[in-house]
Design a protein around this motif. Sequence first.
Motif, PDB file in Angstrom:
ATOM      1  N   ASP A 268       0.730  -1.229   0.326  1.00 54.45           N
ATOM      2  CA  ASP A 268       0.119   0.120   0.038  1.00 54.45           C
ATOM      3  C   ASP A 268       0.832   1.360  -0.033  1.00 54.45           C
ATOM      4  O   ASP A 268       1.879   1.490   0.968  1.00 54.45           O
ATOM      5  CB  ASP A 268      -0.729  -0.078   1.284  1.00 54.45           C
ATOM      6  N   THR A 269       0.474   2.198  -1.025  1.00 52.88           N
ATOM      7  CA  THR A 269       1.438   3.380  -1.150  1.00 52.88           C
ATOM      8  C   THR A 269       1.271   4.143   0.288  1.00 52.88           C
ATOM      9  O   THR A 269       2.085   5.085   0.517  1.00 52.88           O
ATOM     10  CB  THR A 269       0.934   4.113  -2.239  1.00 52.88           C
ATOM     11  N   ARG A 270       0.272   4.065   1.009  1.00 58.46           N
ATOM     12  CA  ARG A 270      -0.060   4.773   2.269  1.00 58.46           C
ATOM     13  C   ARG A 270       1.072   4.417   3.030  1.00 58.46           C
ATOM     14  O   ARG A 270       1.097   5.187   4.265  1.00 58.46           O
ATOM     15  CB  ARG A 270      -1.365   4.795   2.833  1.00 58.46           C
ATOM     16  N   THR A 271       1.549   3.370   3.156  1.00 59.39           N
ATOM     17  CA  THR A 271       2.501   2.887   4.157  1.00 59.39           C
ATOM     18  C   THR A 271       3.963   3.222   3.983  1.00 59.39           C
ATOM     19  O   THR A 271       4.720   3.463   4.858  1.00 59.39           O
ATOM     20  CB  THR A 271       2.722   1.329   3.992  1.00 59.39           C
ATOM     21  N   ARG A 272       4.196   4.135   2.849  1.00 61.33           N
ATOM     22  CA  ARG A 272       5.486   4.790   2.651  1.00 61.33           C
ATOM     23  C   ARG A 272       5.824   5.844   3.701  1.00 61.33           C
ATOM     24  O   ARG A 272       4.891   6.610   4.210  1.00 61.33           O
ATOM     25  CB  ARG A 272       5.441   5.451   1.278  1.00 61.33           C
ATOM     26  N   GLY A 273       6.833   5.796   4.446  1.00 61.08           N
ATOM     27  CA  GLY A 273       7.178   6.625   5.422  1.00 61.08           C
ATOM     28  C   GLY A 273       6.716   5.937   6.893  1.00 61.08           C
ATOM     29  O   GLY A 273       7.327   6.433   7.844  1.00 61.08           O
ATOM     30  N   GLU A 274       5.942   4.909   6.634  1.00 64.56           N
ATOM     31  CA  GLU A 274       5.488   4.276   7.954  1.00 64.56           C
ATOM     32  C   GLU A 274       6.543   3.223   8.514  1.00 64.56           C
ATOM     33  O   GLU A 274       6.586   2.331   7.562  1.00 64.56           O
ATOM     34  CB  GLU A 274       3.975   3.798   7.768  1.00 64.56           C
ATOM     35  N   ARG A 275       7.175   3.132   9.576  1.00 66.81           N
ATOM     36  CA  ARG A 275       8.039   1.951   9.816  1.00 66.81           C
ATOM     37  C   ARG A 275       7.097   0.696  10.327  1.00 66.81           C
ATOM     38  O   ARG A 275       6.043   0.974  11.082  1.00 66.81           O
ATOM     39  CB  ARG A 275       8.928   2.342  10.932  1.00 66.81           C
ATOM     40  N   LEU A 276       7.615  -0.529   9.981  1.00 66.17           N
ATOM     41  CA  LEU A 276       6.619  -1.521   9.947  1.00 66.17           C
ATOM     42  C   LEU A 276       7.758  -2.305  11.143  1.00 66.17           C
ATOM     43  O   LEU A 276       8.870  -2.757  10.634  1.00 66.17           O
ATOM     44  CB  LEU A 276       6.244  -2.381   8.761  1.00 66.17           C
TER      45      LEU A 276
END
Length: 298
Positions: free
Chosen positions: A22-30
């Motif tokens: 998901d492109t919304r995950t960019r910048g989101e650490r998992l």
Amino acid sequence: MIVITTPTGQIGGRLLELLLADTRTRGERLRVIVRDPAKLPDAVRAHVEVVTGAHDDVEVVDRAFAGADAVFWLAPSHGRAPDLDALYSGFTRVAAKAFATHGVGHVVGVSALGRGTPVAGRAGHVTASLAMDDLIASTGVAYRALANPTFFDNLLWQVASIRDHGVFTETVAADRAAPRAATRDIAAAAAALLLDRSWTGTGEVAVLGPEDLSPNDLADIMSDVLGRPIRYERQPLDAFRTELAGRGMSDPLVQGYVDMMRAKDDGLDDGVRRTAPTASPTTFREWCEQVLKPAVQA
């Protein structure tokens, strides 16, 4: 940061795939908690932080939840747990304390339908799962429990019987229609909540599938997709009990499954009306074509 428990399971693994795509995950650490990192695909390990261990371990959850904004929570099945409270709330107590200690803002958990129904208090595993939801909600974290019916994917345990004998079994009446859902739709619901995080308070999000289906309906659809007759055989609860005990499961957990299946036949999953938001998209026919048929043919 989003922390994902059970990242190699049916729901957690699919959730991780969705978040990574998901492109919304960019910048989101998992970050994931996993007992055996080798079970994670190489492509996944390259894009997530890994905390090795069990997610009922104080040290493990402290490392995993430090700096976390959101957590996906699933209490894993454990056939030798001493009782249902230990399996659900007992397993979750360490994490519940850590949610508050580390200021976790949002938690999405995997739970079950049934809250508010007349049989909710005597539904075995479901009753214990709802108590786990209450425990998490009591911490003050914003919480959404994914309220799920029976999974389509449970049929994968019976692939050999379907393939070799054209038979599948359950314990409910053959004509009892109820909601059923694909685990991939449950993962999608979790992904949407974890990426949004504009929600507050506590509540449930039902994942009901697009239609109610009876075991007879399942047999008809499987027969059509597989191109051969598939029939349903209702398993008596006593036989179900014996089968579970034969797998080495503890007596309280066996009783919990028996109570849950009895409650499902008494309307446990009937308490939530299907609406556009609760009607998850995957039909049973699609699931059979895309998941069951390849498994049977493998």
